[in-house]
Design a protein around this motif. Structure first.
Motif, PDB file in Angstrom:
ATOM      1  N   LYS A  57       0.823  -1.208   0.000  1.00 38.43           N
ATOM      2  CA  LYS A  57       0.000   0.000   0.000  1.00 38.43           C
ATOM      3  C   LYS A  57       0.861   1.264   0.000  1.00 38.43           C
ATOM      4  O   LYS A  57       0.508   2.252  -0.657  1.00 38.43           O
ATOM      5  N   LEU A  58       1.976   1.239   0.723  1.00 41.42           N
ATOM      6  CA  LEU A  58       2.881   2.388   0.716  1.00 41.42           C
ATOM      7  C   LEU A  58       3.492   2.608  -0.663  1.00 41.42           C
ATOM      8  O   LEU A  58       3.646   3.747  -1.108  1.00 41.42           O
ATOM      9  N   ALA A  59       3.828   1.533  -1.346  1.00 44.51           N
ATOM     10  CA  ALA A  59       4.391   1.652  -2.698  1.00 44.51           C
ATOM     11  C   ALA A  59       3.363   2.262  -3.650  1.00 44.51           C
ATOM     12  O   ALA A  59       3.705   3.120  -4.483  1.00 44.51           O
ATOM     13  N   ILE A  60       2.100   1.860  -3.516  1.00 42.96           N
ATOM     14  CA  ILE A  60       1.040   2.438  -4.349  1.00 42.96           C
ATOM     15  C   ILE A  60       0.876   3.918  -4.033  1.00 42.96           C
ATOM     16  O   ILE A  60       0.740   4.750  -4.938  1.00 42.96           O
ATOM     17  N   ALA A  61       0.901   4.267  -2.748  1.00 42.16           N
ATOM     18  CA  ALA A  61       0.759   5.667  -2.346  1.00 42.16           C
ATOM     19  C   ALA A  61       1.916   6.507  -2.876  1.00 42.16           C
ATOM     20  O   ALA A  61       1.711   7.630  -3.351  1.00 42.16           O
ATOM     21  N   GLU A  62       3.126   5.973  -2.809  1.00 46.24           N
ATOM     22  CA  GLU A  62       4.285   6.703  -3.332  1.00 46.24           C
ATOM     23  C   GLU A  62       4.160   6.916  -4.838  1.00 46.24           C
ATOM     24  O   GLU A  62       4.502   7.988  -5.349  1.00 46.24           O
ATOM     25  N   ALA A  63       3.668   5.911  -5.548  1.00 44.36           N
ATOM     26  CA  ALA A  63       3.469   6.053  -6.997  1.00 44.36           C
ATOM     27  C   ALA A  63       2.418   7.123  -7.288  1.00 44.36           C
ATOM     28  O   ALA A  63       2.574   7.906  -8.232  1.00 44.36           O
ATOM     29  N   ASP A  64       1.355   7.173  -6.470  1.00 44.67           N
ATOM     30  CA  ASP A  64       0.335   8.211  -6.642  1.00 44.67           C
ATOM     31  C   ASP A  64       0.924   9.600  -6.434  1.00 44.67           C
ATOM     32  O   ASP A  64       0.617  10.528  -7.188  1.00 44.67           O
ATOM     33  N   VAL A  65       1.751   9.754  -5.428  1.00 45.18           N
ATOM     34  CA  VAL A  65       2.376  11.056  -5.159  1.00 45.18           C
ATOM     35  C   VAL A  65       3.271  11.455  -6.332  1.00 45.18           C
ATOM     36  O   VAL A  65       3.210  12.590  -6.814  1.00 45.18           O
ATOM     37  N   LYS A  66       4.082  10.528  -6.811  1.00 45.04           N
ATOM     38  CA  LYS A  66       4.973  10.823  -7.935  1.00 45.04           C
ATOM     39  C   LYS A  66       4.205  11.183  -9.204  1.00 45.04           C
ATOM     40  O   LYS A  66       4.651  12.005  -9.992  1.00 45.04           O
ATOM     41  N   ALA A  67       3.038  10.556  -9.390  1.00 51.68           N
ATOM     42  CA  ALA A  67       2.231  10.807 -10.586  1.00 51.68           C
ATOM     43  C   ALA A  67       1.325  12.027 -10.422  1.00 51.68           C
ATOM     44  O   ALA A  67       0.601  12.385 -11.343  1.00 51.68           O
ATOM     45  N   GLY A  68       1.353  12.641  -9.253  1.00 52.92           N
ATOM     46  CA  GLY A  68       0.546  13.830  -9.027  1.00 52.92           C
ATOM     47  C   GLY A  68      -0.907  13.539  -8.715  1.00 52.92           C
ATOM     48  O   GLY A  68      -1.742  14.436  -8.784  1.00 52.92           O
ATOM     49  N   ARG A  69      -1.225  12.288  -8.367  1.00 55.44           N
ATOM     50  CA  ARG A  69      -2.603  11.927  -8.026  1.00 55.44           C
ATOM     51  C   ARG A  69      -2.834  12.155  -6.534  1.00 55.44           C
ATOM     52  O   ARG A  69      -3.024  11.223  -5.755  1.00 55.44           O
ATOM     53  N   VAL A  70      -2.798  13.439  -6.150  1.00 58.62           N
ATOM     54  CA  VAL A  70      -2.992  13.819  -4.749  1.00 58.62           C
ATOM     55  C   VAL A  70      -3.955  14.991  -4.696  1.00 58.62           C
ATOM     56  O   VAL A  70      -4.183  15.680  -5.694  1.00 58.62           O
ATOM     57  N   SER A  71      -4.506  15.230  -3.519  1.00 60.99           N
ATOM     58  CA  SER A  71      -5.366  16.396  -3.332  1.00 60.99           C
ATOM     59  C   SER A  71      -5.079  17.014  -1.971  1.00 60.99           C
ATOM     60  O   SER A  71      -4.578  16.345  -1.068  1.00 60.99           O
ATOM     61  N   ASP A  72      -5.421  18.262  -1.844  1.00 54.43           N
ATOM     62  CA  ASP A  72      -5.253  18.977  -0.589  1.00 54.43           C
ATOM     63  C   ASP A  72      -6.231  18.406   0.429  1.00 54.43           C
ATOM     64  O   ASP A  72      -7.393  18.111   0.095  1.00 54.43           O
ATOM     65  N   VAL A  73      -5.810  18.246   1.667  1.00 52.58           N
ATOM     66  CA  VAL A  73      -6.659  17.632   2.682  1.00 52.58           C
ATOM     67  C   VAL A  73      -7.918  18.465   2.926  1.00 52.58           C
ATOM     68  O   VAL A  73      -8.995  17.912   3.142  1.00 52.58           O
ATOM     69  N   ASP A  74      -7.807  19.787   2.881  1.00 52.67           N
ATOM     70  CA  ASP A  74      -8.988  20.623   3.076  1.00 52.67           C
ATOM     71  C   ASP A  74     -10.009  20.408   1.960  1.00 52.67           C
ATOM     72  O   ASP A  74     -11.217  20.364   2.221  1.00 52.67           O
ATOM     73  N   ASP A  75      -9.533  20.257   0.727  1.00 48.99           N
ATOM     74  CA  ASP A  75     -10.430  19.985  -0.395  1.00 48.99           C
ATOM     75  C   ASP A  75     -11.093  18.618  -0.243  1.00 48.99           C
ATOM     76  O   ASP A  75     -12.286  18.457  -0.522  1.00 48.99           O
ATOM     77  N   ALA A  76     -10.333  17.648   0.197  1.00 51.95           N
ATOM     78  CA  ALA A  76     -10.871  16.295   0.373  1.00 51.95           C
ATOM     79  C   ALA A  76     -11.956  16.289   1.448  1.00 51.95           C
ATOM     80  O   ALA A  76     -13.014  15.677   1.274  1.00 51.95           O
ATOM     81  N   ILE A  77     -11.728  16.973   2.562  1.00 53.67           N
ATOM     82  CA  ILE A  77     -12.724  17.034   3.635  1.00 53.67           C
ATOM     83  C   ILE A  77     -13.969  17.768   3.156  1.00 53.67           C
ATOM     84  O   ILE A  77     -15.100  17.351   3.436  1.00 53.67           O
ATOM     85  N   SER A  78     -13.777  18.836   2.408  1.00 57.65           N
ATOM     86  CA  SER A  78     -14.909  19.585   1.860  1.00 57.65           C
ATOM     87  C   SER A  78     -15.739  18.708   0.919  1.00 57.65           C
ATOM     88  O   SER A  78     -16.989  18.707   0.990  1.00 57.65           O
TER      89      SER A  78
END
Length: 86
Positions: A57-78
């Motif tokens: 799961k950490l490897a998948i998360a790292e790949a997501d970060v490298k690929a730019g598949r992330v969002s701001d936590v405030d946007d996610a909560i909203s």
């Protein structure tokens, strides 16, 4: 230090069971001087499985970060609040 046990010692099941639980790591079984099997306690197996799953799961998360598949936590909560009417 890994434990290496000849296959003939498997006859003494109490000894092998105690060895697995005390060492808390896999026990390597040899046959004719060559590696043949690996045995471990259920506790060691479950811990190993949990860690392997976590690392995957950490490897998948790292790949997501490298690929730019992330969002701001405030946007996610909203988004979650909007979705569930909170």
């Amino acid at each position: 230090m890994p434990q290496i046990v000849p296959i003939r010692d498997l006859k003494n099941t109490t000894y092998i069971s105690n060895l697995c639980h005390e060492s808390r790591e896999p026990i390597f079984i040899t046959k004719n001087g060559y590696g043949d099997m690996v045995i471990m306690s259920m506790e060691t197996f479950e811990k190993s499985s949990f860690l392997n799953n976590l690392y995957d799961k950490l490897a998948i998360a790292e790949a997501d970060v490298k690929a730019g598949r992330v969002s701001d936590v405030d946007d996610a909560i909203s988004d979650i609040r909007k979705k569930y009417g909170l």
